[in-house]
Design a protein around this motif. Structure first.
Motif: not given
Length: 137
Positions: A47, A56-61, A51, A42, A39
């Motif tokens: 991703r 949102s993929a932006s939450l992975s970090r 989804e 990224e 994660k």
């Protein structure tokens, strides 16, 4: 009144329970470190899987950092119980997510349950205080 339970002497545990508990806990930590690391990196696979689950993929970090912190807490003997409780919350969220999107039951929906059972089983086997608190009868 002191509410803490005295720790039984380590010699009170059969060696196989300590070894099995450490092995199960080690598997849990390895899984969490792997999951958190992918994660943080990224990767495209992260991703592609987030989804369809509605995230949102932006939450992975952030999820990666959270997962690694929980792994560290679970791996350290002094904070292992806190790590297990936090891990249970994380896995509960994963189960709820898979339930919401209608994921396959045994491979996706219950995967969090499998990891939770391994984590708590490992902790129960290796920690005499938890065994005293939650005895099998």
């Amino acid at each position: 009144m002191d509410a803490t339970l005295p720790a039984p002497p380590m010699g009170a545990l059969p060696r196989w329970t300590l070894v099995a508990g450490r092995a199960l806990s080690g598997l849990t930590v390895l899984f969490l470190v792997f999951d958190g690391a992918i994660k943080l990196a990224e990767l495209e696979v992260v991703r592609e899987t987030m989804e369809p689950l509605g995230y949102s993929a932006s939450l992975s970090r952030g999820l990666g950092i959270l997962t690694l912190v929980i792994a560290l807490l679970y791996a350290l003997p002094r904070t292992a119980l806190l790590g297990a409780v936090l891990l249970t919350g994380l896995l509960g969220g994963a189960i709820a997510t898979h339930l919401r999107v209608g994921s396959p039951v045994f491979s996706h929906l219950l995967f969090g349950l499998y990891i939770g059972l391994i984590a708590w089983g490992g902790l129960w086997l290796r920690d005499p205080r938890l065994r005293a608190l939650l005895p099998l009868r």
